[in-house]
Design a protein around this motif. Structure first.
Motif, short mmCIF file in Angstrom:
data_model
loop_
_atom_site.label_atom_id
_atom_site.label_comp_id
_atom_site.label_asym_id
_atom_site.label_seq_id
_atom_site.Cartn_x
_atom_site.Cartn_y
_atom_site.Cartn_z
N SER A 135 41.23 31.92 40.03
CA SER A 135 42.50 31.93 40.12
C SER A 135 43.38 31.80 38.86
O SER A 135 44.07 32.50 38.59
CB SER A 135 43.03 30.64 40.76
OG SER A 135 42.58 30.49 42.16
N ARG A 138 42.71 35.11 37.31
CA ARG A 138 43.69 36.05 37.95
C ARG A 138 45.10 35.93 36.95
O ARG A 138 45.55 36.97 36.86
CB ARG A 138 43.92 35.64 39.46
CG ARG A 138 44.99 36.38 40.10
CD ARG A 138 45.40 36.10 41.43
NE ARG A 138 46.14 34.70 41.41
CZ ARG A 138 47.70 34.68 41.16
NH1 ARG A 138 48.30 35.98 41.28
NH2 ARG A 138 48.23 33.99 41.10
N PRO A 144 46.07 41.35 40.93
CA PRO A 144 46.90 41.01 42.22
C PRO A 144 46.17 40.08 43.23
O PRO A 144 44.89 40.12 43.24
CB PRO A 144 46.96 42.34 43.07
CG PRO A 144 46.76 43.39 41.53
CD PRO A 144 45.70 42.62 40.85
N ILE A 145 46.78 39.13 43.61
CA ILE A 145 46.15 38.10 44.69
C ILE A 145 45.66 38.73 45.76
O ILE A 145 44.70 38.31 46.44
CB ILE A 145 47.03 36.83 44.70
CG1 ILE A 145 46.58 35.74 45.54
CG2 ILE A 145 48.40 37.41 45.80
CD1 ILE A 145 47.26 34.61 45.55
N THR A 146 46.10 39.64 46.12
CA THR A 146 45.71 40.53 47.48
C THR A 146 44.32 40.99 47.50
O THR A 146 43.50 40.77 48.45
CB THR A 146 46.58 41.43 47.92
OG1 THR A 146 47.01 42.33 46.68
CG2 THR A 146 47.93 41.02 48.23
N TYR A 147 43.87 41.27 46.08
CA TYR A 147 42.59 41.60 46.08
C TYR A 147 41.53 40.71 46.31
O TYR A 147 40.44 40.84 46.96
CB TYR A 147 42.49 42.39 44.68
CG TYR A 147 43.19 43.70 44.36
CD1 TYR A 147 43.98 44.40 45.41
CD2 TYR A 147 43.08 44.26 43.10
CE1 TYR A 147 44.48 45.54 45.04
CE2 TYR A 147 43.86 45.51 42.87
CZ TYR A 147 44.57 46.09 43.84
OH TYR A 147 45.16 47.29 43.69
N LEU A 149 42.04 37.76 47.75
CA LEU A 149 42.18 37.31 49.18
C LEU A 149 41.48 38.24 50.14
O LEU A 149 40.70 37.70 51.07
CB LEU A 149 43.52 37.22 49.51
CG LEU A 149 44.41 35.85 49.11
CD1 LEU A 149 45.64 36.04 49.64
CD2 LEU A 149 43.78 34.72 49.54
N ALA A 150 41.53 39.48 50.07
CA ALA A 150 40.82 40.67 50.79
C ALA A 150 39.38 40.51 50.49
O ALA A 150 38.68 40.49 51.65
CB ALA A 150 41.23 41.92 50.41
N TYR A 153 37.91 37.07 51.96
CA TYR A 153 37.72 36.98 53.57
C TYR A 153 37.04 38.06 54.01
O TYR A 153 36.14 37.65 54.97
CB TYR A 153 39.12 37.05 54.05
CG TYR A 153 40.01 35.97 54.30
CD1 TYR A 153 39.68 34.80 55.04
CD2 TYR A 153 41.21 35.71 53.17
CE1 TYR A 153 40.50 33.60 55.32
CE2 TYR A 153 41.85 34.60 53.19
CZ TYR A 153 41.65 33.43 54.18
OH TYR A 153 42.10 32.25 54.34
N GLN A 205 55.84 33.04 39.94
CA GLN A 205 55.10 34.28 40.35
C GLN A 205 53.72 33.92 40.24
O GLN A 205 52.83 34.19 41.41
CB GLN A 205 55.59 35.62 40.07
CG GLN A 205 54.51 36.72 40.51
CD GLN A 205 55.21 38.07 40.17
OE1 GLN A 205 56.49 38.25 39.65
NE2 GLN A 205 54.58 39.22 40.33
N GLY A 209 49.60 30.31 44.34
CA GLY A 209 48.65 30.89 44.98
C GLY A 209 47.32 30.35 44.83
O GLY A 209 46.27 30.74 45.35
N LEU A 213 43.79 30.37 47.34
CA LEU A 213 42.52 31.12 46.65
C LEU A 213 41.34 29.84 46.71
O LEU A 213 40.31 29.99 47.06
CB LEU A 213 42.66 31.50 45.19
CG LEU A 213 43.42 32.64 45.12
CD1 LEU A 213 43.63 33.13 43.86
CD2 LEU A 213 42.74 33.87 46.11
#
Length: 230
Positions: A135, A138, A144-147, A149-150, A153, A205, A209, A213
């Protein structure tokens, strides 16, 4: 003084609803033994006092020190140092987390010692530490946090297919207990502290998050533990 007053009001508002509901049930439906009900009321009082002291401790000590450590690490501009201490702090604060200890004790009892309490705590702590470090990376590299997280998971779903079924629910519970009252404020403050110092970063921002993570780490580590045990 105002902080103490606000904390007391907040705690009373938090525990009053459940106290009222159980009291109503006691005198309408369940009729617990008087001794048990008195123990409940004593427990409520002790929980209230404990929460007041805990929240005061978080506001006075945990949040400020977390932000200060994050700021001080960022000012060094040494990436490996920031990442290493992010891992270390994430791991040790998880070991001290009461919710993690409750889960590990329950699992140890239910499994008759097959899944050791110590092993589970260490696995969860290492998982949190690794993902706190990720984190912070990051934030530093603007990933990007979405990368993450994806990817995280995706790995969870793949590992779940190779892990004994008993470990899957334990792993997701492990992810939940790391979002406890000790881990959350410290890790969030650490992230905000790091983001507030680095140029071009927004504390609102980029500083958030970390908890989302950090919750991935224990799930993955317990699933890996399941593969090893399996």
């Amino acid at each position: 003084m105002d902080n103490i007053k606000e904390t007391i009001i907040e705690v009373v508002q938090s525990i009053l609803p459940i106290t009222i509901v159980i009291t109503v049930l006691q005198f309408t439906l369940i009729w617990l033994p008087t001794e048990t009900f008195i123990q409940f009321l004593i427990g409520v009082l002790m929980v209230g006092i404990g929460l007041i002291l805990f929240l005061l401790g978080v506001n006075i000590g945990m949040l400020p020190i977390g932000e200060m450590i994050g700021s001080a690490l960022s000012k060094t501009k040494i990436i490996w140092l920031i990442v290493f201490f992010g891992f270390l702090l994430g791991a040790v604060v998880t070991i001290a987390e009461p919710d993690v200890r409750v889960l590990s004790t329950q699992v140890d009892q239910v499994s008759n010692g097959e899944i050791s309490k110590t092993i589970l705590i260490l696995a969860v702590a290492i998982g949190v530490g690794i993902f706190v470090a990720l984190s912070l990376m990051r934030i530093i590299f603007s990933i990007p946090i979405t990368y993450i997280l994806a990817g995280g998971y995706g790995m969870i779903f793949i590992l779940a297919a190779f892990t004994p079924s008993t470990f899957v629910p334990i792993s997701f519970d492990a992810g939940g207990v790391t979002t406890g009252p000790l881990t959350v404020p410290f890790i969030m403050a650490l992230g905000v502290g790091v983001a507030s110092v680095l140029r071009g970063k927004s504390a609102s921002q980029d500083g958030f998050g970390l908890i989302a993570l950090a919750s991935l780490g224990p799930i993955l580590s317990v699933l890996i533990l399941g593969v090893i045990y399996g």
